[in-house]
Write a protein that holds these residues in place. Structure first.
Motif, PDB file in Angstrom:
ATOM      1  N   LEU A 112       0.755  -1.211   0.140  1.00 56.51           N
ATOM      2  CA  LEU A 112       0.019  -0.053  -0.100  1.00 56.51           C
ATOM      3  C   LEU A 112       0.862   1.189  -0.097  1.00 56.51           C
ATOM      4  O   LEU A 112       2.163   1.208   0.160  1.00 56.51           O
ATOM      5  CB  LEU A 112      -0.980  -0.047   1.176  1.00 56.51           C
ATOM      6  N   ASP A 113       0.330   2.440   0.009  1.00 56.44           N
ATOM      7  CA  ASP A 113       0.959   3.567  -0.186  1.00 56.44           C
ATOM      8  C   ASP A 113       1.218   4.229   1.023  1.00 56.44           C
ATOM      9  O   ASP A 113       1.066   3.472   2.619  1.00 56.44           O
ATOM     10  CB  ASP A 113       0.117   4.862  -0.950  1.00 56.44           C
ATOM     11  N   PHE A 114       2.227   5.378   1.330  1.00 50.47           N
ATOM     12  CA  PHE A 114       2.463   5.900   2.680  1.00 50.47           C
ATOM     13  C   PHE A 114       1.343   5.957   3.729  1.00 50.47           C
ATOM     14  O   PHE A 114       1.561   5.929   4.805  1.00 50.47           O
ATOM     15  CB  PHE A 114       3.567   7.095   2.364  1.00 50.47           C
ATOM     16  N   ILE A 115       0.365   6.984   3.152  1.00 55.67           N
ATOM     17  CA  ILE A 115      -0.724   7.153   3.894  1.00 55.67           C
ATOM     18  C   ILE A 115      -1.525   5.834   4.715  1.00 55.67           C
ATOM     19  O   ILE A 115      -1.679   5.976   5.945  1.00 55.67           O
ATOM     20  CB  ILE A 115      -1.825   7.866   3.095  1.00 55.67           C
TER      21      ILE A 115
ATOM     22  N   SER B 246     -12.130  -1.291   2.102  1.00 55.54           N
ATOM     23  CA  SER B 246     -12.191   0.092   2.273  1.00 55.54           C
ATOM     24  C   SER B 246     -11.101   0.869   1.513  1.00 55.54           C
ATOM     25  O   SER B 246     -10.298   0.636   1.125  1.00 55.54           O
ATOM     26  CB  SER B 246     -12.041   0.530   3.884  1.00 55.54           C
ATOM     27  N   ALA B 247     -11.453   2.386   1.583  1.00 58.27           N
ATOM     28  CA  ALA B 247     -10.653   3.400   0.670  1.00 58.27           C
ATOM     29  C   ALA B 247      -9.132   3.105   1.128  1.00 58.27           C
ATOM     30  O   ALA B 247      -8.183   3.555   0.350  1.00 58.27           O
ATOM     31  CB  ALA B 247     -11.090   4.646   0.804  1.00 58.27           C
ATOM     32  N   ILE B 248      -8.874   2.789   2.347  1.00 57.95           N
ATOM     33  CA  ILE B 248      -7.468   2.628   2.974  1.00 57.95           C
ATOM     34  C   ILE B 248      -6.613   1.682   1.994  1.00 57.95           C
ATOM     35  O   ILE B 248      -5.497   1.890   2.161  1.00 57.95           O
ATOM     36  CB  ILE B 248      -7.571   2.490   4.191  1.00 57.95           C
ATOM     37  N   MET B 249      -7.320   0.715   1.606  1.00 60.85           N
ATOM     38  CA  MET B 249      -6.620  -0.534   1.031  1.00 60.85           C
ATOM     39  C   MET B 249      -6.287  -0.245  -0.323  1.00 60.85           C
ATOM     40  O   MET B 249      -5.818  -1.142  -0.947  1.00 60.85           O
ATOM     41  CB  MET B 249      -7.387  -1.787   1.116  1.00 60.85           C
ATOM     42  N   LYS B 250      -6.846   1.023  -0.871  1.00 58.05           N
ATOM     43  CA  LYS B 250      -6.593   1.069  -2.229  1.00 58.05           C
ATOM     44  C   LYS B 250      -5.728   2.348  -2.554  1.00 58.05           C
ATOM     45  O   LYS B 250      -5.679   3.040  -1.881  1.00 58.05           O
ATOM     46  CB  LYS B 250      -7.923   1.580  -3.046  1.00 58.05           C
ATOM     47  N   PRO B 251      -4.818   2.176  -3.534  1.00 56.22           N
ATOM     48  CA  PRO B 251      -3.804   3.262  -3.848  1.00 56.22           C
ATOM     49  C   PRO B 251      -4.113   4.742  -4.127  1.00 56.22           C
ATOM     50  O   PRO B 251      -3.607   5.635  -4.116  1.00 56.22           O
ATOM     51  CB  PRO B 251      -3.120   2.679  -4.823  1.00 56.22           C
ATOM     52  N   GLU B 252      -5.515   4.629  -4.735  1.00 57.30           N
ATOM     53  CA  GLU B 252      -6.160   5.865  -5.280  1.00 57.30           C
ATOM     54  C   GLU B 252      -6.033   6.993  -4.107  1.00 57.30           C
ATOM     55  O   GLU B 252      -6.121   6.657  -2.883  1.00 57.30           O
ATOM     56  CB  GLU B 252      -7.513   5.381  -5.497  1.00 57.30           C
ATOM     57  N   LEU B 253      -5.819   8.132  -4.356  1.00 50.82           N
ATOM     58  CA  LEU B 253      -5.813   9.257  -3.437  1.00 50.82           C
ATOM     59  C   LEU B 253      -7.060   9.368  -2.567  1.00 50.82           C
ATOM     60  O   LEU B 253      -8.240   9.688  -3.377  1.00 50.82           O
ATOM     61  CB  LEU B 253      -5.501  10.929  -4.042  1.00 50.82           C
TER      62      LEU B 253
ATOM     63  N   PRO C 177       2.516   6.360  -4.720  1.00 45.98           N
ATOM     64  CA  PRO C 177       3.557   5.540  -5.168  1.00 45.98           C
ATOM     65  C   PRO C 177       3.328   4.421  -3.690  1.00 45.98           C
ATOM     66  O   PRO C 177       3.242   4.873  -2.581  1.00 45.98           O
ATOM     67  CB  PRO C 177       4.980   6.088  -5.093  1.00 45.98           C
ATOM     68  N   VAL C 178       3.397   3.207  -4.298  1.00 42.11           N
ATOM     69  CA  VAL C 178       3.136   2.162  -3.391  1.00 42.11           C
ATOM     70  C   VAL C 178       4.451   1.434  -2.904  1.00 42.11           C
ATOM     71  O   VAL C 178       5.399   1.566  -3.524  1.00 42.11           O
ATOM     72  CB  VAL C 178       2.073   1.055  -3.869  1.00 42.11           C
ATOM     73  N   TYR C 179       4.297   0.883  -1.717  1.00 43.20           N
ATOM     74  CA  TYR C 179       5.474   0.067  -1.320  1.00 43.20           C
ATOM     75  C   TYR C 179       5.896  -1.066  -2.052  1.00 43.20           C
ATOM     76  O   TYR C 179       5.057  -1.763  -2.482  1.00 43.20           O
ATOM     77  CB  TYR C 179       5.189  -0.115   0.220  1.00 43.20           C
ATOM     78  N   LYS C 180       7.135  -1.150  -2.458  1.00 44.06           N
ATOM     79  CA  LYS C 180       7.610  -2.469  -3.190  1.00 44.06           C
ATOM     80  C   LYS C 180       8.367  -3.386  -2.416  1.00 44.06           C
ATOM     81  O   LYS C 180       9.275  -2.681  -1.918  1.00 44.06           O
ATOM     82  CB  LYS C 180       8.556  -1.964  -4.477  1.00 44.06           C
ATOM     83  N   SER C 181       7.977  -4.519  -2.136  1.00 43.16           N
ATOM     84  CA  SER C 181       8.782  -5.429  -1.306  1.00 43.16           C
ATOM     85  C   SER C 181      10.231  -5.603  -1.971  1.00 43.16           C
ATOM     86  O   SER C 181      10.192  -5.778  -3.018  1.00 43.16           O
ATOM     87  CB  SER C 181       8.080  -6.697  -0.924  1.00 43.16           C
TER      88      SER C 181
END
Lengths: 206, 206, 206
Positions: free
Chosen positions: A27-30, B140-147, B195-199
């Motif tokens: 997921l993103d930083f937020i 929920s919205a928190i699980m999506k990368p969208e602003l 940007p999302v976290y890349k492992s």
């Protein structure tokens, strides 16, 4: 002073456990910030709301800074932390043990009664994680047989019991923390579980 | 007065977004009412509980009437509203933007500190939707990368920052709302994401 | 006195409904305790937090003892209770009916207004179950067409309406309980549902 530092450390440890959900899902930083904060302060927030006292992080916002700092750290280093494996789980176990006692102690300090104090200890130690898993759509610790909520229960319960028996609160706190850590550690290292319920009749629709 | 009307409008917009969950699942009228109310007043309720002030709709129950009116309207016209598509998402974005600023402003008015105010803005703007999705079993919205949460964050953050820098609160509010709306609008129209976290390491069981 | 006993009975009935989740999933005793307590006191806890009054079980911890006793009982006898089938659902219906009226009555006693009182009745009667299902990852009652939340609504609404019309509160309470029980009973025995929303347009992505 030492207690204060331990308290920030407890929030930090839970924030690490929260942000790992965000890193695993990519997921993103937020989202890192959201899950770190939810897990880090969720249990203590519930405790304070139920006790009717001011929520701890609205009084001292350094707790929020701790969650922010952990999120930034994890955004860059989550893959290193993940690689540690068991040390992460042990850190989480330390948080669980410390908070079960601190939650119960805070409840007793505002004049609540025995069972309430035990429940507050358990809630402080476990609610952040349960909230995190529920929002993330994962099965929470309560659905697994592994000792987790029960370790918090043992820690809070023994602290309250020893206090009532007249022991010095530092001795009671130490005993509670060691017991919770021992039980949770057994779950991590040896897979300790509680016996589960076995149905003795065919299931019927309710 | 204008502020008051905007406040009811904000609840109404979120109530629309809530009742759409019920219409998409083909639920009954009580479910329309439940999701409209949960989404419409959920964020502000959390904010007031955390701040330790009376919950806004227990003081002025016209907010509940707004949720009731929206539920009745949506029961008959949800299919028309759904057909609008993007206008619904823009209305939701307006609610998000307005509430991020209003949540932060309410927190500052009861004497809380900077980070707490930002967090309250984000909570007011996003918690109703997160609660709705969690109860409905949707991601929920928190699980999506969208602003989404991030747009609320930017709105609340810039409002608080500008206020501290000495700007007039109306200018700060306008700037916060415009920024949140701009970011959320970019997500709706252009699919803006963070940007999302890349492992950087193979995942290990924890 | 009678009222007090009814109140403990209500918590007990909901605790039974909660611990059945744990027995069906084959969880451990702590999970029995967790779900019994969450379901037994969840609705009343939300009501008290929203009303800004002390949470009922922090004042009188016998409510927690009731949850503990139910958990122990269910740990040994859940399979017998499950076999009863409909009697369990009827007991749950009695809890729902009684709490919808008691929740509304408590809200009116602290000076709140009409809609707030109805909402508090519904919340007290249904929130524990919704919380239980959300944490357990099951679809909650609100997602099913069966009369459940609506029965609580009818009970709380008729109690409040009759009180405002000047009826004796005991008559109003009896009428509310009977109405809620009648509607919920119809759902149990005859599968009564409310009409559901039918989409009149093809679904579009939002």
């Amino acid at each position: 002073m030492l207690l204060q530092i331990l308290d920030y450390l407890g929030v930090a440890v839970f924030a690490v456990a929260g942000s790992i959900v965000a890193s695993r899902r990519g997921l993103d930083f937020i989202a890192f910030l959201f899950f770190a904060t939810l897990t880090g302060i969720g249990g203590g927030t519930l405790r304070d709301l139920l006790l009717g006292v001011p929520v701890f992080w609205t009084v001292d916002e350094r707790y929020l800074l701790v969650c922010l700092a952990v999120s930034i750290f994890m955004w860059f280093f989550a893959h290193h932390i993940e690689r540690l494996g068991k040390p992460v789980r042990w850190a989480d176990a330390c948080g669980l043990a410390a908070y079960s006692v601190m939650g119960a102690a805070k409840a007793m300090s505002v004049g609540d009664t025995v069972l309430v104090a035990v429940l507050m200890g358990v809630a402080t130690a476990t609610f952040g994680g349960i909230l995190r898993d529920t929002v993330a759509g994962e099965p929470s610790a309560i659905m697994k047989p592994e000792l987790y909520v029960s370790a918090a229960f043992a820690g809070a319960g023994s602290y309250v019991a020893l206090t009532l028996l007249g022991f010095n609160i530092w001795i009671a706190a130490l005993a509670g923390i060691v017991l919770a850590l021992f039980l949770r550690g057994g779950a991590i290292e040896r897979g300790w579980t509680l016996p589960v319920y076995k149905s003795r009749s065919p299931k019927e629709p309710n």
